[in-house]
Design a protein around this motif. Structure first.
Motif, PDB file in Angstrom:
ATOM      1  N   LYS A 127       0.822  -1.212   0.000  1.00  0.00           N
ATOM      2  CA  LYS A 127       0.000   0.000   0.000  1.00  0.00           C
ATOM      3  C   LYS A 127       0.853   1.257   0.000  1.00  0.00           C
ATOM      4  CE  LYS A 127      -3.960   2.071   2.233  1.00  0.00           C
ATOM      5  NZ  LYS A 127      -4.977   1.911   3.262  1.00  0.00           N
ATOM      6  N   SER A 128       1.880   1.269   0.848  1.00  0.00           N
ATOM      7  CA  SER A 128       2.728   2.466   0.908  1.00  0.00           C
ATOM      8  C   SER A 128       4.108   2.109   1.438  1.00  0.00           C
ATOM      9  CB  SER A 128       2.090   3.522   1.813  1.00  0.00           C
ATOM     10  OG  SER A 128       2.041   3.054   3.147  1.00  0.00           O
ATOM     11  N   LEU A 129       5.038   3.018   1.176  1.00  0.00           N
ATOM     12  CA  LEU A 129       6.403   2.889   1.679  1.00  0.00           C
ATOM     13  C   LEU A 129       6.829   4.263   2.148  1.00  0.00           C
ATOM     14  CD1 LEU A 129       9.050   1.299   2.055  1.00  0.00           C
ATOM     15  CD2 LEU A 129       9.629   1.903  -0.292  1.00  0.00           C
ATOM     16  N   LYS A 130       6.877   4.440   3.491  1.00  0.00           N
ATOM     17  CA  LYS A 130       7.269   5.728   4.081  1.00  0.00           C
ATOM     18  C   LYS A 130       8.216   5.459   5.228  1.00  0.00           C
ATOM     19  CE  LYS A 130       2.923   8.051   3.032  1.00  0.00           C
ATOM     20  NZ  LYS A 130       1.700   8.597   3.581  1.00  0.00           N
ATOM     21  N   ASN A 131       9.294   6.250   5.287  1.00  0.00           N
ATOM     22  CA  ASN A 131      10.284   6.143   6.354  1.00  0.00           C
ATOM     23  C   ASN A 131      10.776   4.706   6.543  1.00  0.00           C
ATOM     24  OD1 ASN A 131       9.942   8.910   6.841  1.00  0.00           O
ATOM     25  ND2 ASN A 131       8.239   8.497   8.234  1.00  0.00           N
ATOM     26  N   LYS A 132      11.008   4.026   5.442  1.00  0.00           N
ATOM     27  CA  LYS A 132      11.518   2.658   5.411  1.00  0.00           C
ATOM     28  C   LYS A 132      10.570   1.639   6.042  1.00  0.00           C
ATOM     29  CE  LYS A 132      16.279   4.043   5.003  1.00  0.00           C
ATOM     30  NZ  LYS A 132      17.660   3.725   5.283  1.00  0.00           N
ATOM     31  N   VAL A 133       9.268   1.995   6.094  1.00  0.00           N
ATOM     32  CA  VAL A 133       8.243   1.080   6.589  1.00  0.00           C
ATOM     33  C   VAL A 133       7.304   0.776   5.422  1.00  0.00           C
ATOM     34  CG1 VAL A 133       6.330   0.758   8.199  1.00  0.00           C
ATOM     35  CG2 VAL A 133       8.383   1.988   8.933  1.00  0.00           C
ATOM     36  N   LEU A 134       7.235  -0.490   5.049  1.00  0.00           N
ATOM     37  CA  LEU A 134       6.372  -0.932   3.965  1.00  0.00           C
ATOM     38  C   LEU A 134       5.071  -1.429   4.570  1.00  0.00           C
ATOM     39  CD1 LEU A 134       5.918  -1.663   0.964  1.00  0.00           C
ATOM     40  CD2 LEU A 134       6.953  -3.876   1.460  1.00  0.00           C
ATOM     41  N   GLU A 183      14.787  -8.861   3.242  1.00  0.00           N
ATOM     42  CA  GLU A 183      16.081  -9.215   2.671  1.00  0.00           C
ATOM     43  C   GLU A 183      16.032  -9.179   1.136  1.00  0.00           C
ATOM     44  OE1 GLU A 183      18.685 -13.227   2.551  1.00  0.00           O
ATOM     45  OE2 GLU A 183      17.985 -12.622   4.543  1.00  0.00           O
ATOM     46  N   LYS A 184      14.974  -9.750   0.552  1.00  0.00           N
ATOM     47  CA  LYS A 184      14.836  -9.752  -0.908  1.00  0.00           C
ATOM     48  C   LYS A 184      14.730  -8.347  -1.473  1.00  0.00           C
ATOM     49  CE  LYS A 184      12.611 -13.988  -2.480  1.00  0.00           C
ATOM     50  NZ  LYS A 184      11.363 -14.543  -3.002  1.00  0.00           N
ATOM     51  N   ILE A 185      13.935  -7.508  -0.820  1.00  0.00           N
ATOM     52  CA  ILE A 185      13.744  -6.131  -1.301  1.00  0.00           C
ATOM     53  C   ILE A 185      15.054  -5.367  -1.236  1.00  0.00           C
ATOM     54  CG2 ILE A 185      12.610  -3.924  -0.825  1.00  0.00           C
ATOM     55  CD1 ILE A 185      10.195  -5.629   0.211  1.00  0.00           C
ATOM     56  N   ASN A 186      15.741  -5.459  -0.110  1.00  0.00           N
ATOM     57  CA  ASN A 186      16.960  -4.681   0.087  1.00  0.00           C
ATOM     58  C   ASN A 186      18.130  -5.189  -0.738  1.00  0.00           C
ATOM     59  OD1 ASN A 186      15.732  -2.885   1.832  1.00  0.00           O
ATOM     60  ND2 ASN A 186      16.180  -4.128   3.624  1.00  0.00           N
ATOM     61  N   LYS A 187      18.071  -6.423  -1.178  1.00  0.00           N
ATOM     62  CA  LYS A 187      19.146  -6.999  -1.986  1.00  0.00           C
ATOM     63  C   LYS A 187      19.298  -6.251  -3.310  1.00  0.00           C
ATOM     64  CE  LYS A 187      18.992 -11.457  -2.313  1.00  0.00           C
ATOM     65  NZ  LYS A 187      18.720 -12.834  -2.774  1.00  0.00           N
ATOM     66  N   LYS A 188      18.213  -5.698  -3.819  1.00  0.00           N
ATOM     67  CA  LYS A 188      18.229  -5.023  -5.115  1.00  0.00           C
ATOM     68  C   LYS A 188      18.803  -3.604  -5.053  1.00  0.00           C
ATOM     69  CE  LYS A 188      14.351  -7.416  -7.230  1.00  0.00           C
ATOM     70  NZ  LYS A 188      13.135  -7.263  -8.001  1.00  0.00           N
ATOM     71  N   PHE A 189      18.977  -3.059  -3.855  1.00  0.00           N
ATOM     72  CA  PHE A 189      19.388  -1.667  -3.716  1.00  0.00           C
ATOM     73  C   PHE A 189      20.670  -1.565  -2.886  1.00  0.00           C
ATOM     74  CE2 PHE A 189      14.795  -1.818  -4.186  1.00  0.00           C
ATOM     75  CZ  PHE A 189      14.615  -0.971  -5.265  1.00  0.00           C
ATOM     76  N   PRO A 190      21.488  -0.531  -3.166  1.00  0.00           N
ATOM     77  CA  PRO A 190      22.742  -0.371  -2.411  1.00  0.00           C
ATOM     78  C   PRO A 190      22.493  -0.040  -0.931  1.00  0.00           C
ATOM     79  CG  PRO A 190      22.463   1.437  -3.985  1.00  0.00           C
ATOM     80  CD  PRO A 190      21.360   0.460  -4.228  1.00  0.00           C
ATOM     81  N   GLU A 191      21.466   0.760  -0.660  1.00  0.00           N
ATOM     82  CA  GLU A 191      21.105   1.093   0.726  1.00  0.00           C
ATOM     83  C   GLU A 191      19.801   0.391   1.065  1.00  0.00           C
ATOM     84  OE1 GLU A 191      20.868   5.237   1.650  1.00  0.00           O
ATOM     85  OE2 GLU A 191      22.610   5.718   0.434  1.00  0.00           O
ATOM     86  N   PRO A 192      19.610   0.010   2.348  1.00  0.00           N
ATOM     87  CA  PRO A 192      18.347  -0.631   2.723  1.00  0.00           C
ATOM     88  C   PRO A 192      17.158   0.280   2.434  1.00  0.00           C
ATOM     89  CG  PRO A 192      19.934  -0.780   4.518  1.00  0.00           C
ATOM     90  CD  PRO A 192      20.531   0.098   3.467  1.00  0.00           C
TER      91      PRO A 192
END
Length: 145
Positions: free
Chosen positions: A19-26, A48-57
């Motif tokens: 629904k949303s992604l704000k302040n690193k809360v999905l 873990e899967k989501i953050n694997k695609k990006f350099p920063e969490p």
């Protein structure tokens, strides 16, 4: 958010949606409490899967709520329509070409006329026109002997 189906799988994606992604809360909406529980068990793997695609969490926490899902998922990927067109194209299996039509021999015509049912007569005539005549060794059409 546009890759939700790839992250969780097609079946889970049908019953849940980010629904949303704000302040690193999905925030994820689940169809019912069963799917909420299922997603609760997958939280750590999803982060873990989501953050694997990006350099920063990108996500540090996932909150799952039960709620109504829209009929169709919103189009979050601008190339979504192009992808759907590519997916929908199927390769046709090998198709046989029709045998060339030929004229019936007098024996075949006699056989077809002897059939009492007019529908059967029509089908027999159409079928016999598609069956190739066998060639005799001399090259003349013969009776196949």
């Amino acid at each position: 958010m546009g890759d939700w189906g790839e992250l969780v799988g097609e079946q889970v994606a049908r019953y849940s949606q980010p629904k949303s992604l704000k302040n690193k809360v999905l925030v994820v909406v689940a169809y019912d409490s069963v799917w909420k529980h299922h997603l609760e068990l997958l939280k750590e793997d999803l982060i873990e899967k989501i953050n694997k695609k990006f350099p920063e969490p990108l996500v540090e926490k996932i909150t799952i709520k039960v709620g109504e899902l829209p009929e169709a998922n919103p189009v979050l990927n601008p190339n979504y329509n192009k992808l759907e067109r590519v997916k929908s194209k199927r390769v046709r299996p090998f198709s046989r070409k029709k045998a060339p039509s030929r004229t019936l021999t007098p024996e075949e015509k006699k056989l077809a006329k002897s059939l009492p049912d007019p529908e059967l007569r029509t089908l027999a005539t159409r079928l016999l026109k598609r069956v190739p005549l066998e060639e005799s060794p001399e090259g003349d059409p013969g009776d196949g002997e």
